[in-house]
Design a protein around this motif. Sequence first.
Motif, PDB file in Angstrom:
ATOM      1  N   VAL A  95       0.850  -1.191   0.000  1.00  0.00           N
ATOM      2  CA  VAL A  95       0.000   0.000   0.000  1.00  0.00           C
ATOM      3  C   VAL A  95       0.885   1.241   0.000  1.00  0.00           C
ATOM      4  N   PRO A  96       0.579   2.200  -0.864  1.00  0.00           N
ATOM      5  CA  PRO A  96       1.378   3.433  -0.881  1.00  0.00           C
ATOM      6  C   PRO A  96       1.338   4.141   0.470  1.00  0.00           C
ATOM      7  N   LYS A  97       2.429   4.795   0.807  1.00  0.00           N
ATOM      8  CA  LYS A  97       2.542   5.460   2.092  1.00  0.00           C
ATOM      9  C   LYS A  97       1.484   6.542   2.264  1.00  0.00           C
ATOM     10  N   GLU A  98       1.196   7.294   1.196  1.00  0.00           N
ATOM     11  CA  GLU A  98       0.209   8.368   1.282  1.00  0.00           C
ATOM     12  C   GLU A  98      -1.179   7.811   1.592  1.00  0.00           C
ATOM     13  N   GLU A  99      -1.516   6.679   0.980  1.00  0.00           N
ATOM     14  CA  GLU A  99      -2.826   6.062   1.224  1.00  0.00           C
ATOM     15  C   GLU A  99      -2.923   5.550   2.663  1.00  0.00           C
ATOM     16  N   MET A 100      -1.846   4.972   3.170  1.00  0.00           N
ATOM     17  CA  MET A 100      -1.844   4.474   4.538  1.00  0.00           C
ATOM     18  C   MET A 100      -2.003   5.620   5.535  1.00  0.00           C
ATOM     19  N   GLU A 101      -1.287   6.724   5.315  1.00  0.00           N
ATOM     20  CA  GLU A 101      -1.381   7.862   6.220  1.00  0.00           C
ATOM     21  C   GLU A 101      -2.769   8.496   6.167  1.00  0.00           C
ATOM     22  N   ALA A 102      -3.361   8.546   4.967  1.00  0.00           N
ATOM     23  CA  ALA A 102      -4.709   9.104   4.843  1.00  0.00           C
ATOM     24  C   ALA A 102      -5.734   8.253   5.597  1.00  0.00           C
ATOM     25  N   ALA A 103      -5.589   6.921   5.527  1.00  0.00           N
ATOM     26  CA  ALA A 103      -6.508   6.023   6.229  1.00  0.00           C
ATOM     27  C   ALA A 103      -6.354   6.161   7.746  1.00  0.00           C
ATOM     28  N   LEU A 104      -5.108   6.271   8.205  1.00  0.00           N
ATOM     29  CA  LEU A 104      -4.876   6.468   9.634  1.00  0.00           C
ATOM     30  C   LEU A 104      -5.456   7.792  10.113  1.00  0.00           C
ATOM     31  N   ALA A 105      -5.284   8.834   9.314  1.00  0.00           N
ATOM     32  CA  ALA A 105      -5.822  10.143   9.677  1.00  0.00           C
ATOM     33  C   ALA A 105      -7.340  10.093   9.807  1.00  0.00           C
ATOM     34  N   THR A 106      -7.997   9.387   8.884  1.00  0.00           N
ATOM     35  CA  THR A 106      -9.460   9.269   8.935  1.00  0.00           C
ATOM     36  C   THR A 106      -9.912   8.517  10.179  1.00  0.00           C
ATOM     37  N   THR A 107      -9.226   7.425  10.490  1.00  0.00           N
ATOM     38  CA  THR A 107      -9.619   6.612  11.658  1.00  0.00           C
ATOM     39  C   THR A 107      -9.480   7.399  12.952  1.00  0.00           C
ATOM     40  N   PHE A 108      -8.337   8.052  13.140  1.00  0.00           N
ATOM     41  CA  PHE A 108      -8.128   8.790  14.388  1.00  0.00           C
ATOM     42  C   PHE A 108      -8.967  10.061  14.444  1.00  0.00           C
ATOM     43  N   ARG A 109      -9.273  10.639  13.288  1.00  0.00           N
ATOM     44  CA  ARG A 109     -10.160  11.801  13.262  1.00  0.00           C
ATOM     45  C   ARG A 109     -11.561  11.394  13.715  1.00  0.00           C
ATOM     46  N   ASN A 110     -12.021  10.222  13.298  1.00  0.00           N
ATOM     47  CA  ASN A 110     -13.330   9.732  13.729  1.00  0.00           C
ATOM     48  C   ASN A 110     -13.358   9.474  15.240  1.00  0.00           C
ATOM     49  N   CYS A 111     -12.262   8.951  15.780  1.00  0.00           N
ATOM     50  CA  CYS A 111     -12.184   8.745  17.232  1.00  0.00           C
ATOM     51  C   CYS A 111     -12.278  10.081  17.965  1.00  0.00           C
ATOM     52  N   PHE A 112     -11.599  11.092  17.435  1.00  0.00           N
ATOM     53  CA  PHE A 112     -11.623  12.416  18.053  1.00  0.00           C
ATOM     54  C   PHE A 112     -13.037  12.998  18.012  1.00  0.00           C
ATOM     55  N   ARG A 113     -13.707  12.872  16.863  1.00  0.00           N
ATOM     56  CA  ARG A 113     -15.070  13.399  16.740  1.00  0.00           C
ATOM     57  C   ARG A 113     -16.043  12.635  17.636  1.00  0.00           C
ATOM     58  N   GLN A 114     -15.867  11.329  17.740  1.00  0.00           N
ATOM     59  CA  GLN A 114     -16.709  10.526  18.619  1.00  0.00           C
ATOM     60  C   GLN A 114     -16.524  10.957  20.075  1.00  0.00           C
ATOM     61  N   HIS A 115     -15.292  11.250  20.443  1.00  0.00           N
ATOM     62  CA  HIS A 115     -15.002  11.726  21.798  1.00  0.00           C
ATOM     63  C   HIS A 115     -15.696  13.060  22.062  1.00  0.00           C
ATOM     64  N   GLN A 116     -15.620  13.974  21.129  1.00  0.00           N
ATOM     65  CA  GLN A 116     -16.257  15.280  21.305  1.00  0.00           C
ATOM     66  C   GLN A 116     -17.765  15.161  21.386  1.00  0.00           C
ATOM     67  N   LEU A 117     -18.345  14.292  20.571  1.00  0.00           N
ATOM     68  CA  LEU A 117     -19.794  14.094  20.583  1.00  0.00           C
ATOM     69  C   LEU A 117     -20.247  13.526  21.926  1.00  0.00           C
ATOM     70  N   LEU A 118     -19.496  12.578  22.460  1.00  0.00           N
ATOM     71  CA  LEU A 118     -19.843  11.987  23.751  1.00  0.00           C
ATOM     72  C   LEU A 118     -19.719  13.005  24.882  1.00  0.00           C
ATOM     73  N   ILE A 119     -18.670  13.816  24.844  1.00  0.00           N
ATOM     74  CA  ILE A 119     -18.500  14.840  25.879  1.00  0.00           C
ATOM     75  C   ILE A 119     -19.650  15.841  25.844  1.00  0.00           C
ATOM     76  N   ASP A 120     -20.012  16.295  24.647  1.00  0.00           N
ATOM     77  CA  ASP A 120     -21.126  17.240  24.515  1.00  0.00           C
ATOM     78  C   ASP A 120     -22.425  16.625  25.031  1.00  0.00           C
ATOM     79  N   CYS A 121     -22.639  15.360  24.717  1.00  0.00           N
ATOM     80  CA  CYS A 121     -23.855  14.664  25.146  1.00  0.00           C
ATOM     81  C   CYS A 121     -23.897  14.552  26.670  1.00  0.00           C
ATOM     82  N   ALA A 122     -22.780  14.131  27.274  1.00  0.00           N
ATOM     83  CA  ALA A 122     -22.727  13.966  28.735  1.00  0.00           C
ATOM     84  C   ALA A 122     -22.886  15.298  29.460  1.00  0.00           C
TER      85      ALA A 122
END
Length: 441
Positions: A276-303
């Motif tokens: 897998v090209p390095k750029e594609e791997m980094e883009a996939a990692l960025a998407t995964t961790f960005r979703n974790c960050f957004r999920q964290h913010q959504l949960l904090i706002d909800c709580a």
Amino acid sequence: MANSRPRQYFRYHYRILRFLGLGWWHQPEEGKTSNFPGWYLYYSIFTQVVIVAGFVTMETIDPFVGEIDKDQFMFCLAFIITDNFTLLKMSIFIFKNVDIQYIVHTIEIELYDYYQNIPKIRETIKKTKIITGAFLFFGWLTIGNGHVYGTIQDIKWKSLVATINDTSLHPVRALPQSIYIPWDYQKDSRYIPIFVFETIGLLWTGHVVMIIDTFIASVTLHMSSQFEILNEAIRTAYDRTMSSLCESVRPEAIQERESLLLSAEETNEKIVQCFVPKEEMEAALATTFRNCFRQHQLLIDCAEKFSRTYSYGFMTQLLASSAAICVVLVQVAQDASSFKSIQLITSAAFLVAMIIQLGIQCFTGNELTLQAGRISEAVMECKWECIPTSQRRPLLMMIMRAQRPLKLTAAGFKDIDNVCFLSIMKAAYSYYAVLTQKQEK
């Protein structure tokens, strides 16, 4: 079906809340928030004003102007405290209906845009049913035993009256639960309607108490479960990304790894690095961790929104529990010393119900704080050293936010957690000890 998405986490709570007149609660997927449509508004006014508020008012006035049974004074006082504070919690549910429905919508709908653990959610739903069932059982046991005892006493009254002359002074005919009635109700024609009204009022008010408290505890438990799922999402983020990228690799490339002398035990990470090209791997990692960050913010706002919405409800719960547990402890001691078995069962069941009522709020609130605080540990275990330096900023922000405890509070005066539960139980026992000493004197 085992892996299908669960829906309508609070189906039974919603149905009972509708029946009790606390608002027309819509399931999140309906996309509606109309609280009191059409005729339901009048039904709600009747149930809350006539049945609940009317019964609680008559119950509250009685100790001051009525002739209350001294043996059951503490038991009646505990009911009065609980029911009066329930009116405050009931008003929060009526006027904050839309806010609470928004919180449930976030838990049941919006969080499914991110990583979810279906078996964990099903396990949480099962726990909420157990909590609800346990509280309802002891609530029904309290109300049922109280009315059984009252019915037995009324049968004894009738048999006693039948043995005395009409000109004799009859003993006073008492109701199962002492409430103030401004007219004479000794005859069956007046006693039976009042008995029916009291039974309906007691059951209605009791179910309002039980459903509100178990619903709030269930929402808190689901939020803590979502934080636990988020912990899992963060810990597995890197491996999940590698696995997903590995599945997208062409079969020819997978076969090619044999020529590169890659054994079957080689990890997905090495396969991705090879094909897998390095750029594609980094883009996939960025998407995964960005979703974790957004999920964290959504949960904090909800709580945080949940804490603000129901903060005075938690305050009401703490005040009611402190007083009610104290006085019902006195009643249990009196019934145990006089060997009144039916009254002892009733007061003991009510004591257990009060402890459960307080415990489910404090234990679930403590679990929410605990799981939210574990986010920093999950970040440290997520193989952060394997991702590019430029993508580590969201992880650092999640660690910083997790260092500030996420807590449910009673109007800012007290945190809802295990320490709060223990402190209230200690205070209630201290008040009980003082009251018993004064009674002995």
